[in-house]
Enzyme design. Sequence first.
Site: not given
Length: 480
Positions: A306, A331, A335
């Site tokens: 991420s 990733k 979000q």
Amino acid sequence: MRRSRFLVFAIMAVMATGIFLVLDGCSSSDGKSASKVMSDSFPVIDEAYSIIQEKAVYPVDGDRLVEGALRGMADVIGDPYSTYLSEEEAATHKESLAGERVGIGAEITRSGGRYIIVSPIKGSPAEKAGLQPYDEIVRINGEALGGLTLQDVIKKIRGKEDTALEMTIYRPDLNKHLELKVMREVIPVKTVSAELMEVRGEKFGYIALTMFGDETADEWKKATDKLIAEDAQALIIDVRGNPGGYLRAVGEVAGSLLKDDSVFAYMQNVKGELTPLVVEPSEKFSFDEKLKKMPVVLLQDKGSASASEVLSGALKDHKRGFIIGQQSFGKGTVQDTTELSNGGEMKLSTHKWLTPKETWIHGKGVKADLESEQEKLFTEHIRFSTDVYKTGDYHDDVAYAQRLLAGLGYSVGRDDGYFDDSTALAVHDFRVAEKVAVDSIMDRKFFTALRETVELYRKDQANDKQLQVAIGYVHHLLTE
């Protein structure tokens, strides 16, 4: 009551409408609008709620039914990063990224159905109260822990600052129970650690980021300022095992290394529209300009994900740093978290993020410029065991010990968990070498010594193969 329940589900349905609008282009498969589909579903949702409440042989609290419906809507998306968080789960998630948390400052594990203190943090309330490794927590505030999960126990331990926690612990070394009082305090959460290294006359900084939290940028600023003041000429950035965190935090770190006005990533919405994330002078921090010119090597592994990959992707695409280690996790989604009226949160993947060259790394990861495998003793999770094993036994704890013994150089013929004669000989030799009571069994003293030996091995940077490769490369950069 029925009307209020209907309104709860109506709110849920409206929220779900938003989800479907994002994912399915504002319409259902039969041409009806998403809002129309959900409006038609209101009565059946309310009907199902009433049937369960009135007729189910297993009674369920109404709030749990609502939460179950919310989880179901998140689960049906099929995205592992989109989820519903209850009020308690949401608070825990925020705490994990915060710069501090309230607790007693001790690592706790579950072993054989018992809750064991792994180690108290130095200077923590746990250490001040006298808690020691291998202490077993028997009661908290007079309540036994039977049937509780590890998460339940941790919830009982946490609380408000300056409140007391009564603990009954069993100490194996004394073979007795002790009553301790521990005061909850604010425990700082440090996400950045740094040190100055010197190899053959060349000085450089090593800086590790465990995650990108609330205070990471501030910690990064202090660490890099100190390294520059100590005349560091290059930087090794270690994001191995870093699961990510806040985008704003990685943006400030990347901004300290890249030229102003550089794009460090792109955000792509559901329509495919790209928004550049541009490095801008920080309003909060004034980073030393030397950072933008300093040679950089980044260490990553399969656990770098991420926000960590945002950093590595930016450094790679701008040719600003050399990446050593393994391909990262992969990733590539972002979000967005929305607070709900019941105190919970809906965490939803709303954007993709792309590297400066508009590459989507999701499911692929960022490739290292120089592949380097780590020593196995660094990748093994260190755990506790309080059980006893001997020749003829078969258990995962035995397999764990076999792997560690082999990593330390002892001759073990297998690592499948079967305690054979070769394992017994290796255990005996280890106990002799580490001055543990001579025997050929695995017991608490053996597992304690094994853990301590492996931890010492890991602390010796000479054993960190990937770090040594990075050090060699930095030295090459500074002397070429």
